[in-house]
Design a protein around this motif. Structure first.
Motif, PDB file in Angstrom:
ATOM      1  N   ILE A 228       0.825  -1.209   0.000  1.00  0.00           N
ATOM      2  CA  ILE A 228       0.000   0.000   0.000  1.00  0.00           C
ATOM      3  C   ILE A 228       0.862   1.264   0.000  1.00  0.00           C
ATOM      4  CG2 ILE A 228      -1.598   1.371   1.390  1.00  0.00           C
ATOM      5  CD1 ILE A 228      -2.958  -1.204   2.230  1.00  0.00           C
ATOM      6  N   CYS A 229       1.945   1.226   0.755  1.00  0.00           N
ATOM      7  CA  CYS A 229       2.789   2.422   0.879  1.00  0.00           C
ATOM      8  C   CYS A 229       3.670   2.660  -0.343  1.00  0.00           C
ATOM      9  CB  CYS A 229       3.672   2.302   2.127  1.00  0.00           C
ATOM     10  SG  CYS A 229       2.787   2.479   3.683  1.00  0.00           S
ATOM     11  N   PHE A 230       4.257   1.609  -0.892  1.00  0.00           N
ATOM     12  CA  PHE A 230       5.303   1.798  -1.899  1.00  0.00           C
ATOM     13  C   PHE A 230       4.898   1.474  -3.336  1.00  0.00           C
ATOM     14  CE2 PHE A 230       7.948   0.981   1.997  1.00  0.00           C
ATOM     15  CZ  PHE A 230       8.419   2.281   2.118  1.00  0.00           C
ATOM     16  N   LEU A 231       3.848   0.689  -3.535  1.00  0.00           N
ATOM     17  CA  LEU A 231       3.444   0.375  -4.913  1.00  0.00           C
ATOM     18  C   LEU A 231       2.938   1.603  -5.666  1.00  0.00           C
ATOM     19  CD1 LEU A 231       2.979  -1.640  -7.193  1.00  0.00           C
ATOM     20  CD2 LEU A 231       0.746  -2.190  -6.161  1.00  0.00           C
ATOM     21  N   PRO A 232       2.031   2.420  -5.091  1.00  0.00           N
ATOM     22  CA  PRO A 232       1.502   3.571  -5.855  1.00  0.00           C
ATOM     23  C   PRO A 232       2.582   4.535  -6.324  1.00  0.00           C
ATOM     24  CG  PRO A 232       0.142   3.138  -3.924  1.00  0.00           C
ATOM     25  CD  PRO A 232       1.355   2.278  -3.780  1.00  0.00           C
ATOM     26  N   ILE A 233       3.558   4.844  -5.482  1.00  0.00           N
ATOM     27  CA  ILE A 233       4.571   5.822  -5.873  1.00  0.00           C
ATOM     28  C   ILE A 233       5.452   5.295  -6.998  1.00  0.00           C
ATOM     29  CG2 ILE A 233       6.208   5.078  -4.092  1.00  0.00           C
ATOM     30  CD1 ILE A 233       5.690   8.644  -5.473  1.00  0.00           C
ATOM     31  N   HIS A 234       5.751   3.997  -6.987  1.00  0.00           N
ATOM     32  CA  HIS A 234       6.600   3.441  -8.037  1.00  0.00           C
ATOM     33  C   HIS A 234       5.827   3.237  -9.336  1.00  0.00           C
ATOM     34  CE1 HIS A 234       9.153   2.656  -4.494  1.00  0.00           C
ATOM     35  NE2 HIS A 234      10.125   2.844  -5.365  1.00  0.00           N
ATOM     36  N   VAL A 235       4.535   3.006  -9.235  1.00  0.00           N
ATOM     37  CA  VAL A 235       3.690   3.029 -10.427  1.00  0.00           C
ATOM     38  C   VAL A 235       3.706   4.441 -11.018  1.00  0.00           C
ATOM     39  CG1 VAL A 235       1.317   2.870 -11.271  1.00  0.00           C
ATOM     40  CG2 VAL A 235       2.213   1.115  -9.737  1.00  0.00           C
ATOM     41  N   GLY A 236       3.648   5.433 -10.147  1.00  0.00           N
ATOM     42  CA  GLY A 236       3.692   6.821 -10.596  1.00  0.00           C
ATOM     43  C   GLY A 236       4.995   7.167 -11.280  1.00  0.00           C
ATOM     44  N   TYR A 237       6.122   6.712 -10.724  1.00  0.00           N
ATOM     45  CA  TYR A 237       7.426   6.952 -11.358  1.00  0.00           C
ATOM     46  C   TYR A 237       7.468   6.344 -12.756  1.00  0.00           C
ATOM     47  CZ  TYR A 237       9.307   8.411  -6.806  1.00  0.00           C
ATOM     48  OH  TYR A 237       9.553   9.054  -5.627  1.00  0.00           O
ATOM     49  N   THR A 238       6.895   5.143 -12.888  1.00  0.00           N
ATOM     50  CA  THR A 238       6.887   4.469 -14.184  1.00  0.00           C
ATOM     51  C   THR A 238       6.046   5.231 -15.197  1.00  0.00           C
ATOM     52  OG1 THR A 238       7.120   2.321 -13.067  1.00  0.00           O
ATOM     53  CG2 THR A 238       6.421   2.293 -15.360  1.00  0.00           C
ATOM     54  N   ILE A 239       4.860   5.658 -14.773  1.00  0.00           N
ATOM     55  CA  ILE A 239       3.970   6.397 -15.665  1.00  0.00           C
ATOM     56  C   ILE A 239       4.610   7.716 -16.073  1.00  0.00           C
ATOM     57  CG2 ILE A 239       1.735   7.558 -15.852  1.00  0.00           C
ATOM     58  CD1 ILE A 239       0.600   5.453 -13.962  1.00  0.00           C
ATOM     59  N   ARG A 240       5.249   8.396 -15.109  1.00  0.00           N
ATOM     60  CA  ARG A 240       5.887   9.679 -15.441  1.00  0.00           C
ATOM     61  C   ARG A 240       7.029   9.491 -16.428  1.00  0.00           C
ATOM     62  NH1 ARG A 240       7.918  13.482 -10.672  1.00  0.00           N
ATOM     63  NH2 ARG A 240       9.461  11.825 -10.403  1.00  0.00           N
TER      64      ARG A 240
END
Length: 292
Positions: A228-240
């Motif tokens: 929950i804590c780390f998956l969303p931010i790394h998905v965001g880095y990938t999308i960016r």
């Protein structure tokens, strides 16, 4: 013309979101981590590999939390504290975020070999070896963090903690894969095997069944919190990275930046949620907390 105003701070809604989330995280994070550090350093009498990992996890969480006041300042004002200060804070933040991830993975591995191979790999588990592992992690992550931030061109003199250029960060996917993807796979593997072993244990003792069930709940909770804590931010880095590489529209990039901003707040909450490890995983904590 670029998509972002390099002197503009976050809009009012995101500033309010920061105040509502970051201030409680900072307050409770510092309080819980300081208490845990005091217990593990001053009250725990027997040093084990678990306590070594926990102390390093606490330190990394505290280091992340210490960047919060500067992050809040950067979100609400044009950055005027100098580029070197910004680079130092970014280095401190990213080193300790990934240090937390790797230590959590190391704890899962330590727990796995303790349950799966208690005799075969007993020599792998000692305070000295845990200290060596943590020292290597600190050294490697510090070197990588310093090099990465020094070479980064995504942050300007007026916007620390916010990427305002449209140039893709080439190392972003490396951090996503090595800094999160591989630890997630390892953590899932170790946790899954430990759960299988615990499920297969047969006992008629009510107290032992209760202990096993509690251990399983802790393992599942730790894995869920990590995702929950780390998956969303790394998905965001990938999308960016993809949107920057494909030269997407400004509207798309702005939406991705907002998503990353919110996901960062979620990732930062791990500094408080790690307290679950202190209070429920390490039995030494409570035994020492109330020791005379």
């Amino acid at each position: 013309m670029g998509c972002f105003n390099k002197t503009e701070v976050l809009d009012t809604s995101l500033q309010l979101l920061n105040l509502v989330t970051a201030i409680p995280i900072f307050f409770f994070g510092i309080l819980c981590n300081a208490l845990a550090l005091w217990v593990f350093c001053c009250k725990v009498k027997t040093r084990t590999d678990t306590t070594v990992y926990m102390i390093n996890l606490i330190i990394s969480d505290i280091m992340v939390l210490l960047t919060f006041p500067f992050r809040m300042y950067a979100y609400m004002h044009s950055w005027d504290l100098g580029s070197e200060t910004c680079k130092a804070l970014l280095t401190l933040y990213y080193i300790n975020r990934y240090m937390s991830i790797f230590i959590i993975t190391a704890i899962a591995f330590d727990r796995y070999i303790a349950i799966r191979h208690p005799l075969k790999f007993k020599h792998w588990r000692s305070p000295l070896k845990a200290t060596i592992v943590c020292s290597v992690l600190w050294s490697v992550l510090t070197a990588i963090g310093v090099i990465t931030v020094l070479q980064s061109k995504g942050y300007t003199l007026s916007t620390c903690f916010q990427k305002v250029t449209t140039e893709p960060l080439n190392l972003a996917l490396v951090f996503v894969v090595v800094g999160f993807g591989i630890p997630l796979i390892l953590l899932s593997y170790f946790s899954g095997h430990v759960l299988i072993i615990l499920c297969s244990k047969e006992t008629s003792e009510v107290s032992e069944r209760r202990t096993i069930r509690k251990a399983m709940n802790i393992i599942i909770s730790n894995l869920v919190v990590f995702v929950i804590c780390f998956l969303p931010i790394h998905v965001g880095y990938t999308i960016r990275f993809v949107t920057d590489s494909l030269n997407s529209s400004c509207l798309m990039r702005e939406r991705v930046n907002v998503y990353i901003h919110v996901a960062t707040l979620l990732a930062n909450s791990n500094c408080v949620l790690d307290s679950v490890c202190y209070f429920f995983v390490a039995s030494e904590f409570w035994e020492s907390m109330f020791a005379e």
